[in-house]
Motif scaffolding. Structure first.
Motif, PDB file in Angstrom:
ATOM      1  N   VAL A  60      17.967  -1.978  -0.126  1.00  0.00           N
ATOM      2  CA  VAL A  60      17.506  -0.778  -0.950  1.00  0.00           C
ATOM      3  C   VAL A  60      17.170   0.063   0.048  1.00  0.00           C
ATOM      4  CG1 VAL A  60      16.101   0.076  -2.711  1.00  0.00           C
ATOM      5  CG2 VAL A  60      16.857  -2.427  -2.998  1.00  0.00           C
ATOM      6  N   TRP A  61      18.088   1.336  -0.211  1.00  0.00           N
ATOM      7  CA  TRP A  61      17.733   2.422   0.502  1.00  0.00           C
ATOM      8  C   TRP A  61      16.470   3.082   0.073  1.00  0.00           C
ATOM      9  CZ3 TRP A  61      19.817   3.904   5.351  1.00  0.00           C
ATOM     10  CH2 TRP A  61      19.161   5.263   5.716  1.00  0.00           C
ATOM     11  N   SER A  62      15.569   3.608   0.847  1.00  0.00           N
ATOM     12  CA  SER A  62      14.190   4.210   0.221  1.00  0.00           C
ATOM     13  C   SER A  62      13.963   5.508   0.874  1.00  0.00           C
ATOM     14  CB  SER A  62      13.353   3.507   0.419  1.00  0.00           C
ATOM     15  OG  SER A  62      12.655   3.039   1.817  1.00  0.00           O
ATOM     16  N   SER A  63      13.489   6.232   0.057  1.00  0.00           N
ATOM     17  CA  SER A  63      12.699   7.671   0.583  1.00  0.00           C
ATOM     18  C   SER A  63      11.874   7.893  -0.153  1.00  0.00           C
ATOM     19  CB  SER A  63      13.982   8.886   0.346  1.00  0.00           C
ATOM     20  OG  SER A  63      13.459  10.154   0.876  1.00  0.00           O
ATOM     21  N   VAL A  64      10.598   8.205   0.610  1.00  0.00           N
ATOM     22  CA  VAL A  64       9.348   8.453   0.049  1.00  0.00           C
ATOM     23  C   VAL A  64       8.811   9.972   0.220  1.00  0.00           C
ATOM     24  CG1 VAL A  64       6.888   7.612  -0.088  1.00  0.00           C
ATOM     25  CG2 VAL A  64       8.899   6.003   0.260  1.00  0.00           C
ATOM     26  N   CYS A  65       8.777  10.683  -0.953  1.00  0.00           N
ATOM     27  CA  CYS A  65       8.210  12.110  -0.543  1.00  0.00           C
ATOM     28  C   CYS A  65       6.595  12.178  -0.759  1.00  0.00           C
ATOM     29  CB  CYS A  65       8.947  12.962  -1.610  1.00  0.00           C
ATOM     30  SG  CYS A  65       8.356  14.738  -1.479  1.00  0.00           S
ATOM     31  N   ILE A  66       5.939  12.574   0.359  1.00  0.00           N
ATOM     32  CA  ILE A  66       4.697  12.450   0.261  1.00  0.00           C
ATOM     33  C   ILE A  66       3.933  13.534  -0.443  1.00  0.00           C
ATOM     34  CG2 ILE A  66       2.506  12.151   1.533  1.00  0.00           C
ATOM     35  CD1 ILE A  66       4.730   9.600   2.076  1.00  0.00           C
ATOM     36  N   GLY A  67       2.795  13.351  -1.300  1.00  0.00           N
ATOM     37  CA  GLY A  67       2.164  14.252  -1.933  1.00  0.00           C
ATOM     38  C   GLY A  67       1.018  14.662  -1.112  1.00  0.00           C
ATOM     39  N   LYS A  68       0.103  15.561  -1.524  1.00  0.00           N
ATOM     40  CA  LYS A  68      -1.089  16.231  -1.016  1.00  0.00           C
ATOM     41  C   LYS A  68      -2.180  14.902  -1.064  1.00  0.00           C
ATOM     42  CE  LYS A  68      -4.774  19.772  -1.584  1.00  0.00           C
ATOM     43  NZ  LYS A  68      -5.500  19.198  -0.877  1.00  0.00           N
ATOM     44  N   ASP A  69      -2.624  14.649   0.315  1.00  0.00           N
ATOM     45  CA  ASP A  69      -3.727  13.679   0.783  1.00  0.00           C
ATOM     46  C   ASP A  69      -3.331  12.239   0.130  1.00  0.00           C
ATOM     47  OD1 ASP A  69      -5.546  15.707   1.363  1.00  0.00           O
ATOM     48  OD2 ASP A  69      -6.280  16.206  -0.457  1.00  0.00           O
ATOM     49  N   ALA A  70      -2.009  12.076   0.347  1.00  0.00           N
ATOM     50  CA  ALA A  70      -1.582  10.749  -0.032  1.00  0.00           C
ATOM     51  C   ALA A  70      -1.850   9.664   0.878  1.00  0.00           C
ATOM     52  CB  ALA A  70      -0.102  10.724  -0.515  1.00  0.00           C
ATOM     53  N   ILE A  71      -2.070   8.429   0.614  1.00  0.00           N
ATOM     54  CA  ILE A  71      -2.362   7.374   1.445  1.00  0.00           C
ATOM     55  C   ILE A  71      -1.635   6.275   0.831  1.00  0.00           C
ATOM     56  CG2 ILE A  71      -3.852   5.646   2.524  1.00  0.00           C
ATOM     57  CD1 ILE A  71      -6.368   7.648   2.186  1.00  0.00           C
ATOM     58  N   LEU A  72      -0.476   5.773   1.592  1.00  0.00           N
ATOM     59  CA  LEU A  72       0.408   4.886   0.925  1.00  0.00           C
ATOM     60  C   LEU A  72       0.101   3.523   1.823  1.00  0.00           C
ATOM     61  CD1 LEU A  72       2.846   4.186  -0.774  1.00  0.00           C
ATOM     62  CD2 LEU A  72       4.413   4.883   1.028  1.00  0.00           C
ATOM     63  N   LEU A  73      -0.112   2.403   1.194  1.00  0.00           N
ATOM     64  CA  LEU A  73      -0.405   1.108   1.851  1.00  0.00           C
ATOM     65  C   LEU A  73       0.872   0.414   1.669  1.00  0.00           C
ATOM     66  CD1 LEU A  73      -2.217  -1.377   2.917  1.00  0.00           C
ATOM     67  CD2 LEU A  73      -2.889  -1.665   0.634  1.00  0.00           C
ATOM     68  N   VAL A  74       1.498  -0.352   2.568  1.00  0.00           N
ATOM     69  CA  VAL A  74       2.688  -1.164   2.358  1.00  0.00           C
ATOM     70  C   VAL A  74       2.257  -2.343   3.099  1.00  0.00           C
ATOM     71  CG1 VAL A  74       4.937  -1.330   3.316  1.00  0.00           C
ATOM     72  CG2 VAL A  74       4.012   0.756   2.924  1.00  0.00           C
ATOM     73  N   LEU A  75       2.679  -3.514   1.863  1.00  0.00           N
ATOM     74  CA  LEU A  75       2.532  -4.941   2.362  1.00  0.00           C
ATOM     75  C   LEU A  75       3.766  -5.445   2.557  1.00  0.00           C
ATOM     76  CD1 LEU A  75       0.059  -5.854  -0.700  1.00  0.00           C
ATOM     77  CD2 LEU A  75      -0.555  -5.089   1.824  1.00  0.00           C
ATOM     78  N   SER A  76       4.080  -6.152   3.592  1.00  0.00           N
ATOM     79  CA  SER A  76       5.431  -6.582   3.726  1.00  0.00           C
ATOM     80  C   SER A  76       5.498  -8.293   4.109  1.00  0.00           C
ATOM     81  CB  SER A  76       6.020  -6.037   5.234  1.00  0.00           C
ATOM     82  OG  SER A  76       7.161  -6.739   5.783  1.00  0.00           O
ATOM     83  N   ASP A  77       6.663  -8.632   3.784  1.00  0.00           N
ATOM     84  CA  ASP A  77       6.755 -10.285   3.873  1.00  0.00           C
ATOM     85  C   ASP A  77       7.458 -10.694   5.060  1.00  0.00           C
ATOM     86  OD1 ASP A  77       9.420  -9.404   3.396  1.00  0.00           O
ATOM     87  OD2 ASP A  77       9.642 -11.071   1.900  1.00  0.00           O
TER      88      ASP A  77
END
Length: 142
Positions: A99-116
């Motif tokens: 799945v091709w992904s593109s993430v647009c970040i907002g103000k003060d965003a913190i994105l946690l990613v858990l991977s297998d």
């Protein structure tokens, strides 16, 4: 209609609220098994900047926005497109392989990613043209 278990989708995370605050957690279950092998987070990114902009051959991920908001645009190997907004730590986005992904970040965003999967550069598809070729080959094989 049976839900495609390998399709991108939002998972509602369990939480408990008390006088001392809110505890949100993820525990793999028989409905959704996910072995975490790597964890990372993205922060201090300029508003509107894009992250991701790739696909994985084998890796699946759970994306959780701990603070702020992110917009996630996805395209799968069958050329289906998806749009999600993550703005609550009570929700996780399941991102399957291919799945091709593109993430647009907002103000003060913190994105946690858990991977297998552990990090492996060979698992990445970083060129959109390569992903488009994969989509074409997939369509031809059907």
């Amino acid at each position: 209609m049976k839900q495609d278990l390998m399709a991108p989708r939002i998972l509602e995370l369990e939480n408990r609220t008390s006088a001392t605050g809110k505890l949100t957690f993820f525990e793999p279950s028989s409905d959704f098994s996910f072995q975490i092998k790597r964890t990372f987070w993205i922060s201090s990114v300029s508003v509107g900047a894009k992250r991701g902009v790739h696909a994985h051959k084998k890796e699946s991920q759970l994306l959780i926005c701990l603070n702020g908001a992110v917009q996630v645009e996805l395209e799968d190997v069958e050329k289906n497109t998806f749009h999600f907004e993550l703005s609550s730590p009570d929700k996780a986005l399941f991102l399957p392989p291919l799945v091709w992904s593109s993430v647009c970040i907002g103000k003060d965003a913190i994105l946690l990613v858990l991977s297998d999967q552990e990090f492996c550069e060979e698992d990445y598809i970083r060129d959109k043209a390569d992903f488009a070729n994969l989509q074409s080959n997939y369509q031809k094989s059907r």
